[in-house]
Design a protein around this motif. Structure first.
Motif, PDB file in Angstrom:
ATOM      1  N   VAL B  88      -6.804 -18.128  42.640  1.00  0.00           N
ATOM      2  CA  VAL B  88      -6.702 -16.332  42.761  1.00  0.00           C
ATOM      3  C   VAL B  88      -5.832 -15.839  41.697  1.00  0.00           C
ATOM      4  O   VAL B  88      -6.492 -15.256  41.946  1.00  0.00           O
ATOM      5  CB  VAL B  88      -5.957 -16.436  44.363  1.00  0.00           C
ATOM      6  CG1 VAL B  88      -6.122 -14.691  44.235  1.00  0.00           C
ATOM      7  CG2 VAL B  88      -7.305 -16.654  45.393  1.00  0.00           C
ATOM      8  N   ALA B  89      -4.658 -16.337  41.570  1.00  0.00           N
ATOM      9  CA  ALA B  89      -3.687 -15.163  40.255  1.00  0.00           C
ATOM     10  C   ALA B  89      -4.463 -15.135  39.421  1.00  0.00           C
ATOM     11  O   ALA B  89      -4.103 -14.376  38.417  1.00  0.00           O
ATOM     12  CB  ALA B  89      -2.757 -16.067  40.923  1.00  0.00           C
ATOM     13  N   ALA B  90      -5.031 -16.580  39.094  1.00  0.00           N
ATOM     14  CA  ALA B  90      -4.914 -16.381  37.535  1.00  0.00           C
ATOM     15  C   ALA B  90      -6.937 -15.575  37.538  1.00  0.00           C
ATOM     16  O   ALA B  90      -7.080 -15.133  35.985  1.00  0.00           O
ATOM     17  CB  ALA B  90      -5.481 -17.836  37.457  1.00  0.00           C
ATOM     18  N   THR B  91      -6.908 -15.357  38.601  1.00  0.00           N
ATOM     19  CA  THR B  91      -8.656 -14.331  38.282  1.00  0.00           C
ATOM     20  C   THR B  91      -8.670 -12.807  38.107  1.00  0.00           C
ATOM     21  O   THR B  91      -8.958 -13.164  37.260  1.00  0.00           O
ATOM     22  CB  THR B  91      -9.569 -15.007  39.768  1.00  0.00           C
ATOM     23  OG1 THR B  91      -9.021 -15.735  39.894  1.00  0.00           O
ATOM     24  CG2 THR B  91     -10.134 -14.073  39.886  1.00  0.00           C
ATOM     25  N   LEU B  92      -7.486 -13.108  37.929  1.00  0.00           N
ATOM     26  CA  LEU B  92      -7.090 -11.485  38.032  1.00  0.00           C
ATOM     27  C   LEU B  92      -7.051 -10.829  36.192  1.00  0.00           C
ATOM     28  O   LEU B  92      -8.146 -10.054  35.981  1.00  0.00           O
ATOM     29  CB  LEU B  92      -5.771 -10.600  38.464  1.00  0.00           C
ATOM     30  CG  LEU B  92      -5.745 -10.963  40.117  1.00  0.00           C
ATOM     31  CD1 LEU B  92      -4.137 -11.159  40.360  1.00  0.00           C
ATOM     32  CD2 LEU B  92      -6.621  -9.538  40.691  1.00  0.00           C
ATOM     33  N   PRO B 287       4.803  -4.469  32.360  1.00  0.00           N
ATOM     34  CA  PRO B 287       4.077  -4.909  33.434  1.00  0.00           C
ATOM     35  C   PRO B 287       2.376  -4.258  33.423  1.00  0.00           C
ATOM     36  O   PRO B 287       0.723  -4.923  34.144  1.00  0.00           O
ATOM     37  CB  PRO B 287       4.879  -5.108  34.495  1.00  0.00           C
ATOM     38  CG  PRO B 287       5.577  -3.791  34.286  1.00  0.00           C
ATOM     39  CD  PRO B 287       5.599  -3.939  32.336  1.00  0.00           C
ATOM     40  N   GLU B 288       2.304  -3.281  32.718  1.00  0.00           N
ATOM     41  CA  GLU B 288       0.997  -2.676  33.296  1.00  0.00           C
ATOM     42  C   GLU B 288       0.264  -3.612  32.216  1.00  0.00           C
ATOM     43  O   GLU B 288      -1.267  -2.821  32.292  1.00  0.00           O
ATOM     44  CB  GLU B 288       1.395  -0.800  32.881  1.00  0.00           C
ATOM     45  CG  GLU B 288       0.924  -0.940  31.171  1.00  0.00           C
ATOM     46  CD  GLU B 288       2.281  -1.442  30.782  1.00  0.00           C
ATOM     47  OE1 GLU B 288       3.761  -1.441  31.105  1.00  0.00           O
ATOM     48  OE2 GLU B 288       2.686  -1.276  29.066  1.00  0.00           O
ATOM     49  N   THR B 289       0.234  -4.746  31.325  1.00  0.00           N
ATOM     50  CA  THR B 289      -0.962  -4.894  31.168  1.00  0.00           C
ATOM     51  C   THR B 289      -1.515  -5.910  31.981  1.00  0.00           C
ATOM     52  O   THR B 289      -3.101  -7.253  31.676  1.00  0.00           O
ATOM     53  CB  THR B 289      -0.503  -5.391  29.896  1.00  0.00           C
ATOM     54  OG1 THR B 289       0.678  -6.298  30.036  1.00  0.00           O
ATOM     55  CG2 THR B 289       0.009  -4.089  28.786  1.00  0.00           C
ATOM     56  N   PHE B 290      -0.589  -6.681  32.649  1.00  0.00           N
ATOM     57  CA  PHE B 290      -0.922  -7.945  34.109  1.00  0.00           C
ATOM     58  C   PHE B 290      -2.363  -6.981  34.762  1.00  0.00           C
ATOM     59  O   PHE B 290      -1.863  -6.166  34.948  1.00  0.00           O
ATOM     60  CB  PHE B 290      -0.038  -8.381  34.784  1.00  0.00           C
ATOM     61  CG  PHE B 290       1.294  -8.821  34.368  1.00  0.00           C
ATOM     62  CD1 PHE B 290       2.001  -8.769  32.825  1.00  0.00           C
ATOM     63  CD2 PHE B 290       0.643  -9.932  34.596  1.00  0.00           C
ATOM     64  CE1 PHE B 290       2.657  -9.392  32.655  1.00  0.00           C
ATOM     65  CE2 PHE B 290       2.033 -11.371  34.320  1.00  0.00           C
ATOM     66  CZ  PHE B 290       3.031 -10.806  33.450  1.00  0.00           C
ATOM     67  N   GLY B 291      -3.632  -7.319  35.020  1.00  0.00           N
ATOM     68  CA  GLY B 291      -4.862  -7.083  35.517  1.00  0.00           C
ATOM     69  C   GLY B 291      -5.465  -7.063  34.804  1.00  0.00           C
ATOM     70  O   GLY B 291      -6.373  -6.852  34.754  1.00  0.00           O
TER      71      GLY B 291
END
Lengths: 149, 496
Positions: B88-92, B287-291
């Motif tokens: 699930v985490a890698a989906t983002l 951190p804003e690049t995550f997702g």
């Protein structure tokens, strides 16, 4: 859709009935006592009593919470599958012929689950798919692993 | 025999290599298809282990477990639907990168991280297992009883949102484990006169029912004509050396974190993946690049979830306590071959243990090779419609339940358990807690009864031994932290 709380109460009630049944059952065990150890009845008794306690705690916990809905969609498919599996198992046990029964079982399932309207193509697909699966199962289990069904 | 003096020629046999290859392929299959996953895969392949050597069967299942964790990321990246909970985490970030036109690069990050995670997990497995087994060699029946309790308390505390239902699941599992003839007295318990239950509930029937058949029923709730559409272009799995350098620090962090989390019973690969993801995001300068397609958002959770596989094997091999539902089923493979994992097996069968350690390394490498060259094929599997997939899974499950004792009673049992388990899942009972309790039940009961035999019925035996006191403290710690967590979350809800 069914009430989550109601279903929870029913399940907890059934668990309590199970706990009480186990308690009554183990009381009839004539424990062949070995010196300085508990009999065969002790551990089931402990677990049953704990089960009753936790069921009561869960009743209380569930009563405090808000309700929700448990969705059970396509119950027709579920019941049909259970009945078909039961029929398959009964026939297999009674008359044998595992591979033929498997072929029919799979073909009926694949055909029934396919929601597209009836067509010859749909029938052929079901038959071919179930034939392939049956042959693969025979090769793996019947031929290589030498398991007799 | 030490790890480095192990004769590898006895390990590199055709049977062992085929077992790892087959397990890897099966793992990718079960991981790719959303809703299946490692536990169901292991449950369905477990019956095959009856005909295999112990080492081959365990390596097949371990390879499946490893590969399934990577396989889950394939559908997560390509479709945005995670194949396993741990993906699930890698989906983002994975699906975001795929939408930017680079699904192959995303899967490259995932595969590389998964492989390194698997290798780190193997190293941690090797380095921790031997000293821990030496420590546990001093354990006696009181410690084994308390260890079993600790395992159950851990999984019950974490197994479900509803703690009481988790504990009820544990107690149901314990009751199931008592069906059959009592080993101490020879008395029949809970068989109700049924000859087929004299040997107890068959583990295969239980596992197939709990995980495979109940999952089939859940799948029947979905759209049966559902067929995923995948873009199979640009799925060549590859990253550049520069890409690797960008993520290598987080891969290492995720691997170590994942392996440690995997050791704790009840947490497992999903928790490892999420914790690693949040840590990577927290410590990132951007951190804003995550997702948004951030490579570290893919690599870190994927390395963690594969490293957790190695971690989960540590308590299994040293104590005989499975750390997750998947390892609980793998324990079944040991039991089928009459092997009780724990400190004694290191002494009595060091070849088996060393074979498992080396095999784990090989399984990680095999996963990389398979993943590199066959991922586009597995992505195509997602086009199999549910109306064909479900009958296959159901049919193979029924066969699996039969194969253990070639007895149709076990198939009926699996079906009934499957129906009950399906309803239990709807009501938030914990199936992993139930199966763990079923497997640990005999250990717990025997430990308790033998301890009381030794102490002439006195319970003080559990409070007078140093090891027992340490384990008791851990049990109280887990219980205390769970209660504190629940009270805290309730207070937050009330304040809101």
């Amino acid at each position: 859709m069914m009430s989550y709380k109601r279903l929870t109460y029913i399940s907890l009630f059934l668990c309590m009935v199970l706990g009480i049944s186990v308690l009554i059952h183990v009381m009839t065990i004539s424990s062949a006592q070995v010196k300085n150890t508990m009999g065969a009845h002790f551990f089931p008794q402990v677990v049953s009593v704990l089960l009753l306690i936790f069921c009561l705690l869960s009743f209380w916990n569930t009563a405090k919470k808000g309700d929700g809905k448990v969705e059970l969609r396509h119950t027709g498919h579920l019941l049909f599958t259970i009945l078909l599996v039961s029929l398959f198992l009964s026939l297999w046990h009674a008359i044998g012929g595992f591979y033929i029964l498997s072929f029919i079982f799979l073909a009926v399932l694949i055909y029934s689950y396919n929601q597209t309207p009836y067509s010859l193509n749909k029938v052929i697909k079901s038959i071919v798919a179930s034939l392939v699966i049956t042959v693969v199962v025979y090769m793996i289990f019947g031929y290589f692993l030498n398991i007799t069904f | 025999m030490g790890l480095l003096s192990f004769d590898l020629s006895t390990f590199f046999t055709m049977g062992t290599l085929l077992a790892i290859v087959f397990g890897t392929a099966a793992g990718l299959f079960f991981g790719v298809i959303p809703g299946l996953g490692a536990v169901i895969g292991i449950a369905m392949l477990l019956p095959l282990t009856y005909t295999m050597e112990p080492l081959q069967s365990i390596l097949m299942l371990v390879a499946l477990y490893q590969a399934a964790e990577y396989g889950g990321s394939i559908s997560a990246i390509v479709l945005g639907v995670p194949g396993t909970a741990a993906a699930v985490a890698a989906t983002l970030d994975g699906n975001a990168m795929a939408k930017q036109g680079s699904p192959g690069r995303a899967m490259g990050f995932s595969l590389t991280a998964s492989t390194i995670g698997g290798l780190v997990g193997a190293i941690i497995l090797m380095t921790l297992t031997v000293p821990l087994s030496t420590l546990t060699y001093n354990f006696a029946d009181p410690e084994y009883f308390l260890l079993g309790l600790l395992g159950l308390v851990c999984i019950a505390s974490i197994g479900s949102e509803d703690m009481f239902k988790s504990f009820i699941s544990v107690l149901l599992g314990l009751l199931l484990s008592m069906v059959g003839i009592d080993s101490f007295t020879g008395v029949e318990r809970l068989t109700f006169g049924n000859v087929n239950l004299m040997e107890g509930v068959t583990m295969i029937a239980l596992i197939v029912g709990l995980f495979a058949i109940s999952e089939v029923m859940s799948m029947l709730q979905e759209n049966l004509n559902k067929r995923y559409v995948t873009d199979t272009k640009r799925t060549k799995v590859a990253i550049t050396w520069k890409d690797f350098q960008y993520v290598r620090k987080n891969i290492f962090k995720g691997s170590v974190l994942g392996a440690i989390i995997g050791i704790i019973p009840g947490l497992g690969a999903s928790a490892a993946a999420w914790l690693a993801y949040t840590e990577a995001k927290r410590s990132s300068k951007t951190p804003e690049t995550f997702g948004q397609g951030e490579p570290n958002g893919i690599a870190t959770p994927e390395s963690a979830n594969n490293a957790a596989v190695g971690g989960a094997l540590v308590p299994l091999l040293t104590l005989g306590i499975p750390g997750s539902a998947a390892t609980a089923v793998i324990l079944g493979a040991f039991m089928i071959h009459g092997i009780q994992p724990g400190p004694l097996v290191f002494k009595e069968d060091p070849n088996l243990m060393n074979g498992i350690f080396w095999g784990f390394f090989l399984a990680a490498i095999m996963m990389y090779i398979f993943g590199k060259y066959t991922t586009p094929w597995w992505a195509r599997l997602l086009t199999i419609p549910n109306y064909t997939l479900i009958p296959i899974v159901l049919f193979v499950s029924l066969i699996g339940a039969f194969v253990a004792r070639t007895n149709t009673f076990d198939v009926w049992l699996a079906l009934i358990i499957g129906i009950i388990a399906f309803l239990m899942r709807k009501l938030d009972f914990s199936l992993p807690a139930l199966v763990l309790a079923f497997i640990l039940g005999p250990l717990i009961e025997e430990g308790l009864r033998r301890s009381l035999m030794l102490s002439s019925g006195s319970y003080s035996i559990f409070f007078t031994r140093g090891y027992s006191l340490v384990i008791l403290s851990l049990i109280l710690l887990v219980l205390g932290s769970t209660i504190y967590r629940k009270l805290k979350s309730r207070a937050i809800v009330q304040n809101v």
